[in-house]
Design a protein around this motif. Sequence first.
Motif, PDB file in Angstrom:
ATOM      1  N   THR A 155       0.844  -1.193   0.000  1.00 51.63           N
ATOM      2  CA  THR A 155       0.000   0.000   0.000  1.00 51.63           C
ATOM      3  C   THR A 155       0.876   1.239   0.000  1.00 51.63           C
ATOM      4  O   THR A 155       1.814   1.337   0.794  1.00 51.63           O
ATOM      5  N   VAL A 156       0.557   2.166  -0.892  1.00 49.81           N
ATOM      6  CA  VAL A 156       1.238   3.457  -0.960  1.00 49.81           C
ATOM      7  C   VAL A 156       0.179   4.551  -0.838  1.00 49.81           C
ATOM      8  O   VAL A 156      -0.764   4.586  -1.628  1.00 49.81           O
ATOM      9  N   CYS A 157       0.335   5.424   0.143  1.00 52.37           N
ATOM     10  CA  CYS A 157      -0.579   6.555   0.327  1.00 52.37           C
ATOM     11  C   CYS A 157       0.168   7.844  -0.004  1.00 52.37           C
ATOM     12  O   CYS A 157       1.054   8.270   0.747  1.00 52.37           O
ATOM     13  N   THR A 158      -0.176   8.438  -1.123  1.00 55.49           N
ATOM     14  CA  THR A 158       0.472   9.670  -1.560  1.00 55.49           C
ATOM     15  C   THR A 158      -0.142  10.870  -0.839  1.00 55.49           C
ATOM     16  O   THR A 158      -1.087  10.725  -0.060  1.00 55.49           O
ATOM     17  N   THR A 159       0.392  12.068  -1.093  1.00 57.94           N
ATOM     18  CA  THR A 159      -0.064  13.283  -0.428  1.00 57.94           C
ATOM     19  C   THR A 159      -0.654  14.210  -1.488  1.00 57.94           C
ATOM     20  O   THR A 159       0.057  14.637  -2.397  1.00 57.94           O
ATOM     21  N   ASP A 160      -1.950  14.535  -1.348  1.00 62.09           N
ATOM     22  CA  ASP A 160      -2.671  15.163  -2.447  1.00 62.09           C
ATOM     23  C   ASP A 160      -3.537  16.328  -1.954  1.00 62.09           C
ATOM     24  O   ASP A 160      -4.237  16.217  -0.948  1.00 62.09           O
ATOM     25  N   ASP A 161      -3.477  17.425  -2.704  1.00 59.92           N
ATOM     26  CA  ASP A 161      -4.255  18.610  -2.381  1.00 59.92           C
ATOM     27  C   ASP A 161      -5.736  18.377  -2.712  1.00 59.92           C
ATOM     28  O   ASP A 161      -6.048  17.628  -3.646  1.00 59.92           O
ATOM     29  N   PRO A 162      -6.651  19.006  -1.973  1.00 63.44           N
ATOM     30  CA  PRO A 162      -8.079  18.848  -2.286  1.00 63.44           C
ATOM     31  C   PRO A 162      -8.458  19.182  -3.718  1.00 63.44           C
ATOM     32  O   PRO A 162      -9.451  18.641  -4.235  1.00 63.44           O
ATOM     33  N   ILE A 163      -7.689  20.033  -4.380  1.00 64.99           N
ATOM     34  CA  ILE A 163      -8.047  20.396  -5.766  1.00 64.99           C
ATOM     35  C   ILE A 163      -7.532  19.380  -6.784  1.00 64.99           C
ATOM     36  O   ILE A 163      -7.873  19.461  -7.961  1.00 64.99           O
ATOM     37  N   ASP A 164      -6.702  18.420  -6.364  1.00 66.85           N
ATOM     38  CA  ASP A 164      -6.176  17.435  -7.303  1.00 66.85           C
ATOM     39  C   ASP A 164      -7.310  16.597  -7.899  1.00 66.85           C
ATOM     40  O   ASP A 164      -8.230  16.185  -7.186  1.00 66.85           O
ATOM     41  N   ASP A 165      -7.206  16.308  -9.180  1.00 71.76           N
ATOM     42  CA  ASP A 165      -8.266  15.515  -9.809  1.00 71.76           C
ATOM     43  C   ASP A 165      -8.108  14.013  -9.580  1.00 71.76           C
ATOM     44  O   ASP A 165      -9.014  13.231  -9.861  1.00 71.76           O
ATOM     45  N   LEU A 166      -6.942  13.604  -9.061  1.00 64.70           N
ATOM     46  CA  LEU A 166      -6.681  12.196  -8.732  1.00 64.70           C
ATOM     47  C   LEU A 166      -6.792  11.274  -9.948  1.00 64.70           C
ATOM     48  O   LEU A 166      -7.086  10.089  -9.820  1.00 64.70           O
ATOM     49  N   LYS A 167      -6.521  11.834 -11.125  1.00 61.63           N
ATOM     50  CA  LYS A 167      -6.709  11.022 -12.338  1.00 61.63           C
ATOM     51  C   LYS A 167      -5.751   9.839 -12.392  1.00 61.63           C
ATOM     52  O   LYS A 167      -6.103   8.781 -12.946  1.00 61.63           O
ATOM     53  N   TYR A 168      -4.569   9.995 -11.812  1.00 63.09           N
ATOM     54  CA  TYR A 168      -3.623   8.877 -11.861  1.00 63.09           C
ATOM     55  C   TYR A 168      -3.989   7.785 -10.861  1.00 63.09           C
ATOM     56  O   TYR A 168      -3.773   6.599 -11.128  1.00 63.09           O
ATOM     57  N   HIS A 169      -4.553   8.172  -9.718  1.00 62.10           N
ATOM     58  CA  HIS A 169      -5.068   7.164  -8.793  1.00 62.10           C
ATOM     59  C   HIS A 169      -6.206   6.393  -9.461  1.00 62.10           C
ATOM     60  O   HIS A 169      -6.295   5.164  -9.357  1.00 62.10           O
ATOM     61  N   ASN A 170      -7.065   7.131 -10.133  1.00 61.57           N
ATOM     62  CA  ASN A 170      -8.214   6.518 -10.807  1.00 61.57           C
ATOM     63  C   ASN A 170      -7.753   5.570 -11.912  1.00 61.57           C
ATOM     64  O   ASN A 170      -8.237   4.436 -12.032  1.00 61.57           O
ATOM     65  N   SER A 171      -6.778   6.033 -12.701  1.00 58.54           N
ATOM     66  CA  SER A 171      -6.274   5.218 -13.794  1.00 58.54           C
ATOM     67  C   SER A 171      -5.548   3.978 -13.266  1.00 58.54           C
ATOM     68  O   SER A 171      -5.701   2.876 -13.816  1.00 58.54           O
ATOM     69  N   TYR A 172      -4.772   4.162 -12.200  1.00 53.46           N
ATOM     70  CA  TYR A 172      -4.049   3.020 -11.626  1.00 53.46           C
ATOM     71  C   TYR A 172      -5.027   1.960 -11.139  1.00 53.46           C
ATOM     72  O   TYR A 172      -4.784   0.751 -11.304  1.00 53.46           O
ATOM     73  N   ALA A 173      -6.136   2.398 -10.536  1.00 55.63           N
ATOM     74  CA  ALA A 173      -7.113   1.448 -10.015  1.00 55.63           C
ATOM     75  C   ALA A 173      -7.658   0.540 -11.116  1.00 55.63           C
ATOM     76  O   ALA A 173      -7.979  -0.624 -10.866  1.00 55.63           O
TER      77      ALA A 173
END
Length: 469
Positions: A155-173
Amino acid sequence: MKAKSPFIHDDFLLQNDFSKILYHTYAKNLPIIDYHNHLSPKDICQNRNFNTITEAWLHGDHYKWRAMRTLGITEDFITGKATDKDKFLKWSETVPYTIRNPLFHWSQMELMKYFSISEILSPTTADKIYELTNEQLQMPNHSTQGLLEMNNVITVCTTDDPIDDLKYHNSYATQKKSMELLPTFRPDKAYTIQDSNTYLQYLDQLSDASNIQINSFDDLLTALESRIDYFHQLGCRLADHGLETLSFELEENYSIDSIFKKIQSKKPLENGEIHHFTYQVLYFLCTFYHKREWVQQFHLGAIRDNNSRLLHKLGPDTGFDSIGDFLQAKNLSKFLNSLDKSDQLSKTILYNLNPSQNEVFATMAGNFNDGSTKGKVQYGAAWWFLDQKDGIEKHLNTVSNLGMLSCFVGMLTDSRSFLSFPRHDYFRRILCNLLGNDVKNGMLPKDEKWLGKIVADICFYNAKAYFPF
Protein backbone atom coordinates in the motif's frame (compact mmCIF):
# COMPACT_ATOMS: atom_id res chain seq x y z
CA MET A 1 29.96 -5.11 -7.94
CA LYS A 2 30.84 -6.78 -4.65
CA ALA A 3 33.12 -5.54 -1.90
CA LYS A 4 35.46 -8.11 -0.33
CA SER A 5 33.97 -7.40 3.10
CA PRO A 6 30.66 -5.61 2.51
CA PHE A 7 29.67 -2.86 4.89
CA ILE A 8 25.96 -3.55 4.37
CA HIS A 9 25.36 -7.21 5.19
CA ASP A 10 22.52 -9.42 6.44
CA ASP A 11 23.18 -8.56 10.09
CA PHE A 12 23.80 -4.83 9.64
CA LEU A 13 22.94 -2.94 12.88
CA LEU A 14 22.06 -6.20 14.67
CA GLN A 15 24.46 -6.42 17.60
CA ASN A 16 23.52 -9.71 19.26
CA ASP A 17 22.08 -13.11 18.43
CA PHE A 18 18.58 -12.42 19.73
CA SER A 19 18.33 -9.22 17.67
CA LYS A 20 19.24 -11.28 14.62
CA ILE A 21 16.53 -13.84 15.38
CA LEU A 22 13.88 -11.14 15.81
CA TYR A 23 14.84 -9.40 12.57
CA HIS A 24 15.36 -12.38 10.28
CA THR A 25 12.41 -14.43 11.54
CA TYR A 26 9.77 -11.82 12.37
CA ALA A 27 10.55 -8.52 10.61
CA LYS A 28 12.65 -8.81 7.48
CA ASN A 29 10.14 -10.27 5.05
CA LEU A 30 6.95 -8.56 6.15
CA PRO A 31 5.04 -6.45 3.61
CA ILE A 32 5.17 -2.65 3.80
CA ILE A 33 2.24 -0.29 4.24
CA ASP A 34 3.73 3.12 3.47
CA TYR A 35 0.96 5.29 4.83
CA HIS A 36 2.66 8.65 4.31
CA ASN A 37 4.94 9.70 1.45
CA HIS A 38 5.27 12.29 -1.30
CA LEU A 39 5.74 9.96 -4.26
CA SER A 40 4.37 10.95 -7.66
CA PRO A 41 1.09 9.15 -8.47
CA LYS A 42 1.80 9.83 -12.15
CA ASP A 43 5.15 8.03 -11.98
CA ILE A 44 3.55 5.04 -10.26
CA CYS A 45 0.57 4.87 -12.59
CA GLN A 46 2.68 5.19 -15.74
CA ASN A 47 5.30 2.79 -14.34
CA ARG A 48 8.12 5.19 -15.14
CA ASN A 49 11.68 4.06 -15.78
CA PHE A 50 14.26 6.63 -14.75
CA ASN A 51 16.88 7.57 -17.31
CA THR A 52 19.70 7.89 -14.78
CA ILE A 53 20.46 7.21 -11.15
CA THR A 54 20.58 10.99 -10.72
CA GLU A 55 16.94 11.26 -11.76
CA ALA A 56 15.94 8.54 -9.35
CA TRP A 57 18.21 9.48 -6.46
CA LEU A 58 19.05 13.18 -6.47
CA HIS A 59 16.18 15.03 -8.14
CA GLY A 60 14.00 16.46 -5.38
CA ASP A 61 16.01 15.01 -2.48
CA HIS A 62 16.72 17.99 -0.24
CA TYR A 63 18.39 15.74 2.37
CA LYS A 64 21.22 15.20 -0.12
CA TRP A 65 21.13 18.81 -1.30
CA ARG A 66 21.74 20.14 2.21
CA ALA A 67 24.74 17.85 2.62
CA MET A 68 26.23 18.90 -0.71
CA ARG A 69 25.81 22.61 0.06
CA THR A 70 27.41 22.10 3.46
CA LEU A 71 30.44 20.53 1.77
CA GLY A 72 30.79 23.61 -0.42
CA ILE A 73 29.35 22.24 -3.65
CA THR A 74 27.76 24.95 -5.76
CA GLU A 75 24.10 24.99 -6.75
CA ASP A 76 24.89 24.22 -10.38
CA PHE A 77 25.67 20.62 -9.31
CA ILE A 78 22.62 20.38 -7.04
CA THR A 79 19.54 21.97 -8.63
CA GLY A 80 21.34 23.72 -11.47
CA LYS A 81 22.23 22.96 -15.08
CA ALA A 82 25.10 20.52 -14.64
CA THR A 83 24.66 17.17 -16.37
CA ASP A 84 23.21 14.21 -14.50
CA LYS A 85 26.62 12.54 -14.62
CA ASP A 86 28.38 15.56 -13.11
CA LYS A 87 25.75 15.88 -10.39
CA PHE A 88 26.20 12.23 -9.51
CA LEU A 89 29.97 12.62 -9.38
CA LYS A 90 29.58 15.52 -6.97
CA TRP A 91 27.28 13.41 -4.82
CA SER A 92 29.88 10.63 -4.85
CA GLU A 93 32.40 13.16 -3.53
CA THR A 94 29.97 14.02 -0.74
CA VAL A 95 29.06 10.53 0.49
CA PRO A 96 32.38 9.69 2.22
CA TYR A 97 32.02 12.91 4.22
CA THR A 98 28.51 12.06 5.43
CA ILE A 99 29.83 9.64 8.07
CA ARG A 100 27.47 9.38 11.06
CA ASN A 101 24.75 11.09 9.07
CA PRO A 102 21.89 8.75 8.04
CA LEU A 103 22.62 9.61 4.41
CA PHE A 104 25.71 7.41 4.60
CA HIS A 105 23.73 4.39 5.78
CA TRP A 106 20.77 5.04 3.48
CA SER A 107 22.95 5.50 0.40
CA GLN A 108 24.76 2.23 0.90
CA MET A 109 21.58 0.34 1.83
CA GLU A 110 19.86 1.62 -1.31
CA LEU A 111 22.77 0.67 -3.56
CA MET A 112 22.76 -2.81 -2.07
CA LYS A 113 18.98 -3.30 -2.08
CA TYR A 114 18.20 -2.12 -5.60
CA PHE A 115 21.47 -2.74 -7.46
CA SER A 116 23.39 -5.39 -5.46
CA ILE A 117 26.28 -2.93 -5.14
CA SER A 118 28.23 -3.29 -1.91
CA GLU A 119 31.12 -1.00 -2.82
CA ILE A 120 31.17 2.27 -0.89
CA LEU A 121 30.21 5.15 -3.17
CA SER A 122 33.20 7.47 -3.56
CA PRO A 123 35.04 9.29 -6.37
CA THR A 124 36.97 6.06 -6.98
CA THR A 125 33.88 3.92 -7.54
CA ALA A 126 31.54 6.58 -8.94
CA ASP A 127 31.99 6.01 -12.68
CA LYS A 128 31.39 2.28 -12.47
CA ILE A 129 28.42 2.65 -10.10
CA TYR A 130 26.90 5.26 -12.39
CA GLU A 131 27.08 2.86 -15.34
CA LEU A 132 25.78 -0.17 -13.43
CA THR A 133 22.84 1.63 -11.84
CA ASN A 134 21.83 3.30 -15.11
CA GLU A 135 21.85 -0.06 -16.88
CA GLN A 136 19.62 -1.65 -14.26
CA LEU A 137 17.23 1.30 -14.15
CA GLN A 138 16.24 0.56 -17.75
CA MET A 139 15.06 -2.94 -16.82
CA PRO A 140 11.34 -3.64 -16.24
CA ASN A 141 11.96 -4.72 -12.65
CA HIS A 142 13.50 -1.29 -11.93
CA SER A 143 10.49 0.74 -13.04
CA THR A 144 8.64 2.61 -10.31
CA GLN A 145 6.27 -0.30 -9.77
CA GLY A 146 9.18 -2.72 -9.93
CA LEU A 147 11.11 -0.81 -7.27
CA LEU A 148 8.09 -0.86 -4.98
CA GLU A 149 7.52 -4.56 -5.60
CA MET A 150 11.17 -5.22 -4.79
CA ASN A 151 10.43 -3.96 -1.26
CA ASN A 152 7.17 -5.90 -0.91
CA VAL A 153 5.15 -2.68 -0.68
CA ILE A 154 1.44 -3.48 -0.67
CA THR A 155 0.00 0.00 0.00
CA VAL A 156 1.24 3.46 -0.96
CA CYS A 157 -0.58 6.55 0.33
CA THR A 158 0.47 9.67 -1.56
CA THR A 159 -0.06 13.28 -0.43
CA ASP A 160 -2.67 15.16 -2.45
CA ASP A 161 -4.26 18.61 -2.38
CA PRO A 162 -8.08 18.85 -2.29
CA ILE A 163 -8.05 20.40 -5.77
CA ASP A 164 -6.18 17.43 -7.30
CA ASP A 165 -8.27 15.51 -9.81
CA LEU A 166 -6.68 12.20 -8.73
CA LYS A 167 -6.71 11.02 -12.34
CA TYR A 168 -3.62 8.88 -11.86
CA HIS A 169 -5.07 7.16 -8.79
CA ASN A 170 -8.21 6.52 -10.81
CA SER A 171 -6.27 5.22 -13.79
CA TYR A 172 -4.05 3.02 -11.63
CA ALA A 173 -7.11 1.45 -10.02
CA THR A 174 -8.24 0.24 -13.44
CA GLN A 175 -4.94 -1.64 -13.84
CA LYS A 176 -6.04 -4.12 -11.13
CA LYS A 177 -2.59 -4.35 -9.57
CA SER A 178 -1.98 -6.10 -6.28
CA MET A 179 -0.38 -3.01 -4.73
CA GLU A 180 -2.82 -0.29 -3.63
CA LEU A 181 -2.20 3.33 -4.63
CA LEU A 182 -4.36 5.56 -2.44
CA PRO A 183 -4.61 9.34 -2.04
CA THR A 184 -4.25 11.28 1.21
CA PHE A 185 -6.22 14.49 1.73
CA ARG A 186 -3.75 17.34 2.50
CA PRO A 187 -5.77 20.59 2.85
CA ASP A 188 -3.05 22.96 4.12
CA LYS A 189 -3.80 25.59 1.48
CA ALA A 190 -7.45 25.69 2.55
CA TYR A 191 -6.57 27.40 5.84
CA THR A 192 -3.36 29.27 4.99
CA ILE A 193 -4.72 32.82 4.79
CA GLN A 194 -1.70 35.01 5.58
CA ASP A 195 -1.55 36.15 1.95
CA SER A 196 -5.09 37.03 0.81
CA ASN A 197 -4.19 37.20 -2.88
CA THR A 198 -2.72 33.68 -2.88
CA TYR A 199 -5.59 32.36 -0.79
CA LEU A 200 -8.29 33.81 -3.04
CA GLN A 201 -6.56 32.27 -6.07
CA TYR A 202 -6.68 28.92 -4.28
CA LEU A 203 -10.38 29.35 -3.53
CA ASP A 204 -10.99 29.86 -7.25
CA GLN A 205 -9.24 26.54 -7.93
CA LEU A 206 -11.20 24.82 -5.15
CA SER A 207 -14.45 26.23 -6.59
CA ASP A 208 -13.58 24.78 -9.99
CA ALA A 209 -12.67 21.39 -8.52
CA SER A 210 -15.81 21.13 -6.40
CA ASN A 211 -18.24 22.94 -8.74
CA ILE A 212 -19.26 25.08 -5.75
CA GLN A 213 -18.97 28.85 -5.83
CA ILE A 214 -17.21 29.91 -2.63
CA ASN A 215 -18.62 33.22 -1.40
CA SER A 216 -18.74 32.49 2.33
CA PHE A 217 -17.16 30.38 5.04
CA ASP A 218 -20.05 27.91 4.83
CA ASP A 219 -19.43 27.61 1.08
CA LEU A 220 -15.78 26.82 1.84
CA LEU A 221 -16.77 24.00 4.19
CA THR A 222 -19.27 22.64 1.65
CA ALA A 223 -16.61 22.63 -1.07
CA LEU A 224 -14.09 20.89 1.17
CA GLU A 225 -16.60 18.25 2.22
CA SER A 226 -17.44 17.67 -1.43
CA ARG A 227 -13.76 17.02 -2.15
CA ILE A 228 -13.52 14.71 0.87
CA ASP A 229 -16.37 12.68 -0.61
CA TYR A 230 -14.55 12.54 -3.95
CA PHE A 231 -11.33 11.38 -2.29
CA HIS A 232 -13.27 8.82 -0.28
CA GLN A 233 -14.74 7.33 -3.45
CA LEU A 234 -11.20 6.70 -4.70
CA GLY A 235 -10.13 4.86 -1.55
CA CYS A 236 -8.77 7.73 0.54
CA ARG A 237 -9.00 7.01 4.27
CA LEU A 238 -6.29 9.38 5.50
CA ALA A 239 -5.93 13.12 5.98
CA ASP A 240 -2.69 14.93 6.72
CA HIS A 241 -1.86 18.43 7.91
CA GLY A 242 1.44 20.30 8.15
CA LEU A 243 1.50 23.12 10.73
CA GLU A 244 3.91 24.88 13.04
CA THR A 245 1.37 24.37 15.85
CA LEU A 246 -2.30 23.56 16.11
CA SER A 247 -4.46 26.65 16.48
CA PHE A 248 -7.18 27.13 19.09
CA GLU A 249 -9.12 30.40 19.15
CA LEU A 250 -12.74 30.36 20.27
CA GLU A 251 -15.43 32.29 18.43
CA GLU A 252 -16.36 34.61 21.29
CA ASN A 253 -13.28 36.62 20.39
CA TYR A 254 -13.77 36.65 16.60
CA SER A 255 -16.42 36.34 13.90
CA ILE A 256 -15.57 33.79 11.24
CA ASP A 257 -17.84 35.52 8.71
CA SER A 258 -16.12 38.86 9.34
CA ILE A 259 -12.72 37.26 8.84
CA PHE A 260 -13.85 35.73 5.56
CA LYS A 261 -15.09 39.12 4.34
CA LYS A 262 -11.75 40.69 5.29
CA ILE A 263 -9.99 38.05 3.19
CA GLN A 264 -12.29 38.78 0.25
CA SER A 265 -11.58 42.50 0.52
CA LYS A 266 -7.85 41.82 1.00
CA LYS A 267 -7.70 43.71 4.29
CA PRO A 268 -4.83 42.94 6.71
CA LEU A 269 -5.58 40.19 9.21
CA GLU A 270 -4.69 40.11 12.90
CA ASN A 271 -2.77 37.10 14.20
CA GLY A 272 -5.75 36.11 16.32
CA GLU A 273 -7.99 36.16 13.26
CA ILE A 274 -5.58 33.93 11.37
CA HIS A 275 -5.47 31.43 14.25
CA HIS A 276 -9.25 31.46 14.67
CA PHE A 277 -9.83 30.86 10.96
CA THR A 278 -7.30 28.00 10.93
CA TYR A 279 -8.91 26.44 13.99
CA GLN A 280 -12.41 26.68 12.54
CA VAL A 281 -11.45 25.09 9.22
CA LEU A 282 -9.47 22.31 10.90
CA TYR A 283 -12.19 21.62 13.46
CA PHE A 284 -14.85 21.11 10.81
CA LEU A 285 -12.51 19.10 8.60
CA CYS A 286 -11.83 16.77 11.53
CA THR A 287 -15.55 16.26 12.11
CA PHE A 288 -15.89 15.36 8.43
CA TYR A 289 -13.06 12.82 8.80
CA HIS A 290 -14.70 11.31 11.85
CA LYS A 291 -17.99 10.84 10.02
CA ARG A 292 -16.17 8.81 7.35
CA GLU A 293 -13.93 6.92 9.83
CA TRP A 294 -10.72 8.35 8.40
CA VAL A 295 -7.38 8.55 10.19
CA GLN A 296 -6.06 12.09 10.65
CA GLN A 297 -2.37 13.01 10.85
CA PHE A 298 -0.76 16.20 12.17
CA HIS A 299 2.86 17.02 11.34
CA LEU A 300 3.85 19.73 13.80
CA GLY A 301 6.96 21.75 14.54
CA ALA A 302 8.79 22.56 11.29
CA ILE A 303 9.95 26.11 10.63
CA ARG A 304 9.99 26.36 6.86
CA ASP A 305 11.62 28.51 4.18
CA ASN A 306 14.18 30.10 6.51
CA ASN A 307 16.50 31.31 3.77
CA SER A 308 14.50 33.98 1.93
CA ARG A 309 17.22 34.63 -0.67
CA LEU A 310 17.42 31.01 -1.76
CA LEU A 311 13.68 30.48 -1.37
CA HIS A 312 13.16 33.26 -3.91
CA LYS A 313 15.74 31.67 -6.21
CA LEU A 314 14.83 27.97 -5.87
CA GLY A 315 11.33 27.81 -4.39
CA PRO A 316 9.96 25.78 -1.45
CA ASP A 317 10.96 22.22 -0.51
CA THR A 318 14.55 22.74 -1.60
CA GLY A 319 16.31 22.22 1.72
CA PHE A 320 15.87 25.35 3.84
CA ASP A 321 13.51 24.05 6.52
CA SER A 322 14.50 23.11 10.07
CA ILE A 323 13.31 22.17 13.55
CA GLY A 324 11.19 24.86 15.23
CA ASP A 325 10.87 25.60 18.94
CA PHE A 326 7.14 26.28 19.12
CA LEU A 327 5.03 25.74 22.23
CA GLN A 328 2.77 22.79 21.47
CA ALA A 329 1.09 21.29 24.53
CA LYS A 330 -1.76 23.67 25.44
CA ASN A 331 -3.21 24.19 21.97
CA LEU A 332 -2.72 20.55 21.06
CA SER A 333 -4.64 19.57 24.18
CA LYS A 334 -7.42 22.10 23.57
CA PHE A 335 -7.78 21.16 19.91
CA LEU A 336 -8.03 17.43 20.52
CA ASN A 337 -10.33 17.99 23.49
CA SER A 338 -12.67 20.19 21.42
CA LEU A 339 -13.24 17.19 19.15
CA ASP A 340 -13.34 14.60 21.91
CA LYS A 341 -16.03 16.53 23.86
CA SER A 342 -18.60 15.52 21.27
CA ASP A 343 -16.92 12.16 20.60
CA GLN A 344 -15.81 13.29 17.14
CA LEU A 345 -12.09 12.60 17.54
CA SER A 346 -10.92 10.24 14.80
CA LYS A 347 -7.97 7.94 14.99
CA THR A 348 -5.10 10.41 15.17
CA ILE A 349 -1.34 10.31 14.57
CA LEU A 350 0.77 13.14 16.00
CA TYR A 351 4.23 13.76 14.52
CA ASN A 352 6.75 15.90 16.36
CA LEU A 353 9.88 17.49 14.88
CA ASN A 354 11.50 18.85 18.05
CA PRO A 355 13.08 16.05 20.10
CA SER A 356 12.88 18.14 23.27
CA GLN A 357 9.10 17.66 23.04
CA ASN A 358 9.06 13.89 22.56
CA GLU A 359 7.58 13.38 26.02
CA VAL A 360 5.00 16.13 25.47
CA PHE A 361 3.63 14.39 22.37
CA ALA A 362 3.75 10.88 23.83
CA THR A 363 1.85 11.84 26.96
CA MET A 364 -0.62 14.01 25.02
CA ALA A 365 -1.51 11.02 22.82
CA GLY A 366 -2.27 9.01 25.95
CA ASN A 367 -4.78 11.59 27.14
CA PHE A 368 -7.18 10.75 24.32
CA ASN A 369 -7.02 6.98 24.17
CA ASP A 370 -10.46 5.93 25.37
CA GLY A 371 -10.48 2.16 24.90
CA SER A 372 -12.58 2.35 21.74
CA THR A 373 -9.78 1.03 19.55
CA LYS A 374 -6.20 -0.10 19.96
CA GLY A 375 -3.81 2.85 19.83
CA LYS A 376 -6.51 5.31 18.77
CA VAL A 377 -4.21 8.33 19.27
CA GLN A 378 -0.61 7.61 18.32
CA TYR A 379 2.69 9.39 18.80
CA GLY A 380 3.80 8.99 15.19
CA ALA A 381 7.11 7.74 13.85
CA ALA A 382 10.33 9.73 14.13
CA TRP A 383 9.89 12.36 11.43
CA TRP A 384 12.11 14.22 8.96
CA PHE A 385 15.26 15.34 10.80
CA LEU A 386 14.60 12.66 13.44
CA ASP A 387 14.30 9.56 11.23
CA GLN A 388 17.93 8.59 11.86
CA LYS A 389 19.19 5.89 14.23
CA ASP A 390 19.46 8.09 17.30
CA GLY A 391 16.12 9.79 16.59
CA ILE A 392 14.34 6.49 15.99
CA GLU A 393 15.74 5.01 19.18
CA LYS A 394 14.72 8.07 21.19
CA HIS A 395 11.22 7.89 19.73
CA LEU A 396 10.91 4.16 20.50
CA ASN A 397 12.20 4.71 24.03
CA THR A 398 9.75 7.56 24.61
CA VAL A 399 6.80 5.54 23.34
CA SER A 400 7.96 2.61 25.50
CA ASN A 401 8.37 4.67 28.65
CA LEU A 402 5.24 6.79 28.39
CA GLY A 403 2.89 4.79 26.18
CA MET A 404 2.52 1.35 24.60
CA LEU A 405 5.23 0.45 22.11
CA SER A 406 3.34 -2.74 21.26
CA CYS A 407 0.47 -0.62 19.83
CA PHE A 408 2.67 1.53 17.56
CA VAL A 409 1.79 1.52 13.82
CA GLY A 410 5.42 1.66 12.72
CA MET A 411 7.53 3.38 10.10
CA LEU A 412 6.87 5.33 6.90
CA THR A 413 9.14 6.91 4.29
CA ASP A 414 7.78 10.50 4.09
CA SER A 415 9.87 10.63 0.93
CA ARG A 416 9.75 11.83 -2.66
CA SER A 417 12.20 9.11 -3.75
CA PHE A 418 11.32 5.65 -5.00
CA LEU A 419 14.69 4.46 -3.68
CA SER A 420 13.90 5.43 -0.07
CA PHE A 421 12.08 2.28 1.01
CA PRO A 422 15.09 0.70 2.75
CA ARG A 423 14.21 3.19 5.51
CA HIS A 424 11.59 0.63 6.55
CA ASP A 425 14.34 -1.98 6.77
CA TYR A 426 16.51 0.50 8.69
CA PHE A 427 13.71 0.99 11.21
CA ARG A 428 13.09 -2.75 11.54
CA ARG A 429 16.75 -3.43 12.25
CA ILE A 430 16.90 -0.66 14.85
CA LEU A 431 13.74 -1.92 16.55
CA CYS A 432 14.96 -5.52 16.67
CA ASN A 433 18.35 -4.46 17.95
CA LEU A 434 16.78 -2.35 20.70
CA LEU A 435 14.68 -5.25 21.95
CA GLY A 436 17.51 -7.73 21.48
CA ASN A 437 19.81 -5.60 23.62
CA ASP A 438 17.14 -5.48 26.33
CA VAL A 439 17.03 -9.28 26.32
CA LYS A 440 20.82 -9.48 26.38
CA ASN A 441 20.96 -7.08 29.33
CA GLY A 442 18.31 -8.97 31.30
CA MET A 443 15.67 -6.23 30.94
CA LEU A 444 13.25 -8.45 28.99
CA PRO A 445 12.68 -12.22 29.15
CA LYS A 446 14.14 -14.27 26.34
CA ASP A 447 10.76 -15.23 24.88
CA GLU A 448 11.15 -15.41 21.12
CA LYS A 449 7.52 -15.98 20.14
CA TRP A 450 6.17 -13.21 22.39
CA LEU A 451 8.71 -10.58 21.35
CA GLY A 452 8.60 -11.80 17.76
CA LYS A 453 4.86 -11.18 17.63
CA ILE A 454 5.30 -7.66 19.02
CA VAL A 455 7.98 -6.93 16.41
CA ALA A 456 5.75 -8.22 13.62
CA ASP A 457 2.83 -6.16 14.91
CA ILE A 458 4.88 -2.94 14.98
CA CYS A 459 6.39 -3.56 11.55
CA PHE A 460 3.15 -4.49 9.79
CA TYR A 461 0.11 -5.92 11.56
CA ASN A 462 -0.73 -2.90 13.73
CA ALA A 463 -0.83 -0.68 10.63
CA LYS A 464 -2.90 -3.27 8.77
CA ALA A 465 -5.49 -3.23 11.55
CA TYR A 466 -5.37 0.54 12.20
CA PHE A 467 -5.87 1.94 8.73
CA PRO A 468 -9.34 1.34 7.24
CA PHE A 469 -8.19 0.64 3.70
